[in-house]
Scaffold this motif. Structure first.
Motif, PDB file in Angstrom:
ATOM      1  N   ALA A   7       5.080  -3.165   8.902  1.00  0.00           N
ATOM      2  CA  ALA A   7       3.676  -3.116   8.471  1.00  0.00           C
ATOM      3  C   ALA A   7       3.465  -3.955   7.215  1.00  0.00           C
ATOM      4  O   ALA A   7       2.429  -4.619   7.068  1.00  0.00           O
ATOM      5  N   VAL A   8       4.457  -3.959   6.313  1.00  0.00           N
ATOM      6  CA  VAL A   8       4.362  -4.799   5.114  1.00  0.00           C
ATOM      7  C   VAL A   8       4.415  -6.270   5.506  1.00  0.00           C
ATOM      8  O   VAL A   8       3.628  -7.099   5.014  1.00  0.00           O
ATOM      9  N   TYR A   9       5.339  -6.633   6.414  1.00  0.00           N
ATOM     10  CA  TYR A   9       5.414  -8.017   6.879  1.00  0.00           C
ATOM     11  C   TYR A   9       4.073  -8.473   7.456  1.00  0.00           C
ATOM     12  O   TYR A   9       3.584  -9.568   7.167  1.00  0.00           O
ATOM     13  N   GLU A  10       3.512  -7.641   8.309  1.00  0.00           N
ATOM     14  CA  GLU A  10       2.260  -8.008   8.980  1.00  0.00           C
ATOM     15  C   GLU A  10       1.123  -8.164   7.983  1.00  0.00           C
ATOM     16  O   GLU A  10       0.267  -9.035   8.133  1.00  0.00           O
ATOM     17  N   THR A  11       1.119  -7.332   6.950  1.00  0.00           N
ATOM     18  CA  THR A  11       0.068  -7.421   5.939  1.00  0.00           C
ATOM     19  C   THR A  11       0.141  -8.747   5.185  1.00  0.00           C
ATOM     20  O   THR A  11      -0.869  -9.434   4.997  1.00  0.00           O
ATOM     21  N   VAL A  12       1.342  -9.135   4.741  1.00  0.00           N
ATOM     22  CA  VAL A  12       1.448 -10.363   3.940  1.00  0.00           C
ATOM     23  C   VAL A  12       1.265 -11.614   4.782  1.00  0.00           C
ATOM     24  O   VAL A  12       0.704 -12.606   4.312  1.00  0.00           O
ATOM     25  N   THR A  13       1.724 -11.591   6.043  1.00  0.00           N
ATOM     26  CA  THR A  13       1.528 -12.776   6.881  1.00  0.00           C
ATOM     27  C   THR A  13       0.060 -12.926   7.257  1.00  0.00           C
ATOM     28  O   THR A  13      -0.465 -14.047   7.287  1.00  0.00           O
TER      29      THR A  13
END
Length: 386
Positions: free
Chosen positions: A357-363
């Protein structure tokens, strides 16, 4: 998603950060993502196919231990090549404040960066002294993760900014399904950790052991880990040394079997712990846990509900608690049940989803910004709540 993960510590020497990076990478690969891990490693080190060696590590004192890191001139070119060839959607750097590959990757990266902070040390002179050098690199970080509230607190106090807390993950089923080993059963106390690293607490346990073994004549201690075995038992009476068995370094499979076999797992660590992955592994295997009352350990053990705590470095208190638990099967069963229930929140099915979820937020945030503005955008995210 194409994910690049940077491990600051040598793949040659097992440790909590290395295990976390390995397990996260393998979880993400099982989920269908492309993952590459960059880590220090000697040329002859057997590596999983997803790990890229960045060269030999050197030993430096860090956080009460000795860390094997890599910050050589040759590593700069290797990092740049790995970043360029990987064409990653997101880079995930572990311990970017450590003078190793993570710091080099921060300098080389152009895209979204997630950083995980593992260290818990409220008086880190290294982090204070290194801040001016670290600041330009840390400003490029898109999102910060801390493995515990205590790691988050260290980050806030030394480097500013804030972080979301996502604990270390464990494959709970791997430990829960392990087959106990008959020769490791029957009045056994377990300890896993580096024998010659004082903060892991084996000397405290050894001071408590004479009382434990004399009051529980059927008990014995199993020790897994590397170090000087003769030095470890030097303070024990001669007649008790035979009731301590050193297993040396054990495989992941044997670690799980050991934790499934023991009557009591003791974690006498004295400090420098930001989480306590071994406690989670022990609870996953159904081992009743007795641990020092470090803040991080108390949090992992749900304030003492999922495992019993004793005052840090108090060998007498450790001995009294161990003697009581070894003679109280009902209490051990209670701790086993509570621990098995509590540990579910640390399973990779939960932790991995939080990391993704963190990866998806920053990308998603980076894609929403025009290319010319991305460097500034990512820097601003890295400074959130400064």
């Amino acid at each position: 998603m194409r994910i690049g993960i940077v491990c600051p510590y040598s793949w040659d020497v097992p440790g909590g950060v290395q295990f976390h990076v390995r397990d996260l990478a393998e979880h993400l690969i099982r989920r269908g993502h492309h993952v590459s891990v960059l880590a220090p490693a000697d040329e002859d080190t057997p590596l999983p196919p997803y790990v890229v060696a960045a060269g030999r590590a050197v030993s430096v004192p860090y956080n009460g231990s000795v860390a094997r890191v890599n910050l050589g001139v040759r590593s700069v070119a290797r990092v740049r090549r790995w970043v360029h060839e990987g064409d990653f959607d997101v880079l995930h750097i572990h311990e970017p404040s450590v003078p190793s590959l993570g710091l080099l990757t921060c300098w080389a990266a152009r895209g979204p960066i997630v950083a995980t902070f593992h260290t818990s040390n409220p008086r880190s002179r290294v982090m204070i002294a290194a801040y001016p050098m670290l600041q330009p690199a840390l400003e490029k970080i898109s999102a910060r993760v801390a493995v515990s509230e205590y790691a988050r607190r260290t980050l806030v106090e030394h480097l500013g900014g804030d972080a979301v807390v996502i604990p270390n993950g464990v494959d709970v089923g791997f430990f829960a399904d392990a087959e106990p080993k008959a020769e490791w059963q029957g009045g056994t106390i377990g300890f896993i950790g580096r024998i010659d690293e004082p903060r892991k607490g084996l000397p405290v346990l050894m001071r408590a052991l004479p009382r434990i073994l004399r009051e529980r004549p059927g008990a014995r201690l199993l020790v897994a880990g590397r170090g000087d075995e003769k030095e470890a038992v030097a303070g024990l009476p001669d007649d008790l040394r035979g009731r301590v068995e050193f297993l040396g370094m054990v495989s992941d499979e044997d670690k799980a079997r050991l934790l499934r076999s023991v009557d009591l797992y003791v974690a006498p660590n004295t400090g420098g712990e930001s989480f306590g992955i071994i406690l989670v592994e022990a609870m996953s295997a159904g081992a009743p846990v007795l641990a020092s009352d470090l803040d991080a350990f108390a949090q992992v053990l749900d304030g003492g509900a999922a495992g019993q705590l004793f005052p840090n470095e108090d060998a007498d208190a450790l001995a009294a608690a161990a003697v009581h638990l070894l003679g109280a099967p009902a209490r051990r069963a209670e701790l086993r049940e509570r621990g098995s229930e509590h540990v579910r929140r640390f399973d990779w099915s939960t932790v991995g989803a939080d990391v993704l979820a963190v990866y998806e937020t920053v990308t998603a945030g980076a894609e929403a910004v025009a290319p010319d503005d991305r460097a500034g955008f990512l820097g601003r995210l890295g400074r959130t709540r400064d």
